[in-house]
Write an enzyme that holds these catalytic residues in place. Structure first.
Site, PDB file in Angstrom:
ATOM      1  N   HIS A  28       0.675  -1.366  -0.126  1.00 13.26           N
ATOM      2  CA  HIS A  28      -0.389   0.184  -0.282  1.00 13.26           C
ATOM      3  C   HIS A  28       0.803   1.401   0.048  1.00 13.26           C
ATOM      4  O   HIS A  28       2.185   1.610   0.511  1.00 13.26           O
ATOM      5  CB  HIS A  28      -1.069   0.104   0.976  1.00 13.26           C
ATOM      6  CG  HIS A  28      -2.279   0.873   0.679  1.00 13.26           C
ATOM      7  ND1 HIS A  28      -3.244   1.012   1.967  1.00 13.26           N
ATOM      8  CD2 HIS A  28      -3.375   0.576   0.009  1.00 13.26           C
ATOM      9  CE1 HIS A  28      -4.310   1.595   1.774  1.00 13.26           C
ATOM     10  NE2 HIS A  28      -4.284   0.936   0.589  1.00 13.26           N
ATOM     11  N   HIS A  73     -16.804  -1.785   2.084  1.00 12.16           N
ATOM     12  CA  HIS A  73     -16.397  -1.529   4.068  1.00 12.16           C
ATOM     13  C   HIS A  73     -18.127  -1.975   4.248  1.00 12.16           C
ATOM     14  O   HIS A  73     -18.943  -2.208   3.668  1.00 12.16           O
ATOM     15  CB  HIS A  73     -16.026  -0.343   3.826  1.00 12.16           C
ATOM     16  CG  HIS A  73     -15.491   0.187   4.400  1.00 12.16           C
ATOM     17  ND1 HIS A  73     -14.128  -0.254   5.997  1.00 12.16           N
ATOM     18  CD2 HIS A  73     -13.985  -0.238   3.501  1.00 12.16           C
ATOM     19  CE1 HIS A  73     -12.347  -1.082   5.521  1.00 12.16           C
ATOM     20  NE2 HIS A  73     -12.365   0.000   4.277  1.00 12.16           N
ATOM     21  N   HIS A 101     -35.729 -32.158  12.691  1.00 13.28           N
ATOM     22  CA  HIS A 101     -34.005 -31.894  11.400  1.00 13.28           C
ATOM     23  C   HIS A 101     -32.969 -32.352  11.658  1.00 13.28           C
ATOM     24  O   HIS A 101     -32.828 -33.500  10.681  1.00 13.28           O
ATOM     25  CB  HIS A 101     -33.212 -29.853  12.271  1.00 13.28           C
ATOM     26  CG  HIS A 101     -33.627 -28.767  11.998  1.00 13.28           C
ATOM     27  ND1 HIS A 101     -33.587 -28.009  11.484  1.00 13.28           N
ATOM     28  CD2 HIS A 101     -35.483 -29.057  12.481  1.00 13.28           C
ATOM     29  CE1 HIS A 101     -34.598 -26.891  11.167  1.00 13.28           C
ATOM     30  NE2 HIS A 101     -35.284 -27.072  11.431  1.00 13.28           N
TER      31      HIS A 101
HETATM   32  C1  HCA Z   1      -6.967   3.339   3.665  1.00 12.31           C
HETATM   33  C2  HCA Z   1      -8.358   3.224   2.773  1.00 12.31           C
HETATM   34  C3  HCA Z   1      -8.420   2.177   2.481  1.00 12.31           C
HETATM   35  C4  HCA Z   1      -8.026   2.293   0.877  1.00 12.31           C
HETATM   36  C5  HCA Z   1      -8.661   0.919  -0.410  1.00 12.31           C
HETATM   37  C6  HCA Z   1      -7.221   1.332  -1.039  1.00 12.31           C
HETATM   38  C7  HCA Z   1     -10.271   2.107   2.297  1.00 12.31           C
HETATM   39  O1  HCA Z   1      -7.384   2.158   4.992  1.00 12.31           O
HETATM   40  O2  HCA Z   1      -6.175   3.576   3.776  1.00 12.31           O
HETATM   41  O3  HCA Z   1      -5.598   1.463  -0.954  1.00 12.31           O
HETATM   42  O4  HCA Z   1      -7.489   0.813  -2.296  1.00 12.31           O
HETATM   43  O5  HCA Z   1     -11.623   2.392   2.784  1.00 12.31           O
HETATM   44  O6  HCA Z   1     -10.953   2.814   1.069  1.00 12.31           O
HETATM   45  O7  HCA Z   1      -8.559   0.925   2.813  1.00 12.31           O
HETATM   46 CU    CU Z   2     -10.774   0.265   3.653  1.00 11.63          CU
END
Ligand code: HCA
Ligand code: CU
Length: 346
Positions: free
Chosen positions: A70, A203, A295
């Site tokens: 990331h 989410h 069941h």
């Molecule tokens: C985060 C946010 C993230 C990034 C998702 C991504 C989100 O914790 O940095 O980089 O594709 O939910 O937007 O998880």
């Molecule tokens: Cu996220």
């Protein structure tokens, strides 16, 4: 065939209080690799030196999967990811109006330039690295700004644009739905002759992460993000086991070996300190346990009376519980397992 990105080690480690040692990360990654997960987000190397080490360790492990780091839209983050020799860098930068004006104090054109420069730089240094650009909080951002940022990213060489439902805002069947979002984004980019893969990151704040991911799947999304037990910020993201089983059973996506899921979940639950609820689908202790006498009687004759999902698909066994609900069928089932013949009916 859809691809899966597992983010247990990145998003999942953002669960409050959760920390995985690097040798645990390795064990988790190896099981994910055996399942056949396409991408493993290993962490954000800039966060701690230990995470940096973990990302390096996984990327040099020779796994079949693609290891991802990331990264913010910052050269030093990108350099660190490149130095770890990862296969994939996920760069995030929000283009919501409020973030641009209040936090970043910039405008969309400057952001587009920065995206273009940073991604071109990464691709120049390593043309083989897969780059994903995510406009964080995509679905609550102005669509034109998402397009401007995504066009800059893809023109600079980004391979994937991810739609992040960062706050679990989307809801199938309403005007804010992932099906339409995926279609509209893809069509807008196709009109500009740009053809990146599209990913979704859903989410679970409303408990709709899986429903939204399946809505995206129906629209032909290329990559879906998930994590073990759905671990992640707040209520987390899509649960990996549920996603894989639904795709296998209902959509004929047979490319993953589901027999390792139980072992993976035990490992992650133990090391995260987060118990798996007994009634958790697929993995929970009770997911294949029949209880009431009516069941167990029918299920003893043919389990399909009360199951459509065969526990063997995920390397688990059917059980009958023995409690105040039990009837003779439950007792016979238990005794048979001990090698004792059926009770006589008197
Ligand atoms: C985060 C946010 C993230 C990034 C998702 C991504 C989100 O914790 O940095 O980089 O594709 O939910 O937007 O998880
Ligand atoms: Cu996220």
């Amino acid at each position: 065939m859809v691809e899966i990105l597992d983010s247990t080690l990145r998003e999942g480690e953002q669960t409050p209080g959760v920390y995985f040692d690097n040798h645990v990360k390795l064990a988790i990654a190896e099981l994910l690799d055996k399942i056949g997960i396409n991408y493993i987000e290993a962490g954000h190397p800039k966060v701690t030196s230990e995470i940096h080490q973990a990302v390096k360790l996984l990327s040099h492990r020779g796994l079949n999967t693609n290891i991802a780091a990331h990264s913010r839209l910052v050269k030093s983050d990108i350099d660190l990811a490149l130095e770890c020799e990862v296969d994939f860098i996920g760069i995030f930068y929000s283009v919501t109006d409020d973030r641009l004006s209040d936090v970043f104090k910039t405008d969309i054109n400057k952001v587009a330039e920065k995206i273009y420069e940073s991604i071109s730089y990464a691709k120049k240094r390593n043309p083989n690295v897969i780059i994903r650009y995510t406009p964080e909080d995509t679905v609550r951002s102005d669509f034109n700004k998402v397009i401007t940022a995504s066009v800059a990213a893809v023109e600079a060489g980004a391979d994937v644009i991810s739609i992040a439902d960062t706050t679990g805002f989307m809801s199938p069947g309403t005007k804010n739905n992932m099906y339409d979002y995926v279609k509209n984004l893809r069509e807008s980019l196709h009109k500009k002759n740009l053809h990146p893969k599209i990913a979704v990151h859903c989410h679970n704040d409303q408990g709709l992460a899986l429903a939204n991911a399946l809505d995206a799947y129906r629209a032909g999304v290329d990559i879906i993000d998930a994590s073990v037990m759905g671990l992640g910020e707040r209520a987390g993201i899509v649960d990996l086991a549920q996603l894989l089983v639904v795709l296998n059973l209902n959509h004929n996506e047979k490319q993953w070996d589901l027999s390792y899921l139980s072992e993976l979940y035990k490992l992650v639950s133990f090391h995260s300190g987060i118990p798996i609820p007994a009634n958790f689908p697929i993995i929970g202790e009770n997911a294949f346990t029949h209880c009431a006498g009516v069941h167990t009687h029918a299920a003893a004759i043919n389990p399909m009376h009360y199951e459509h999902l065969n526990p063997e698909l995920v390397n688990r066994k059917r059980k009958f519980s023995l409690d105040h609900m039990s009837g003779i069928a439950s007792l016979n089932f238990a005794l048979n397992q001990l090698g004792i013949n059926n009770l006589s009916k008197k």
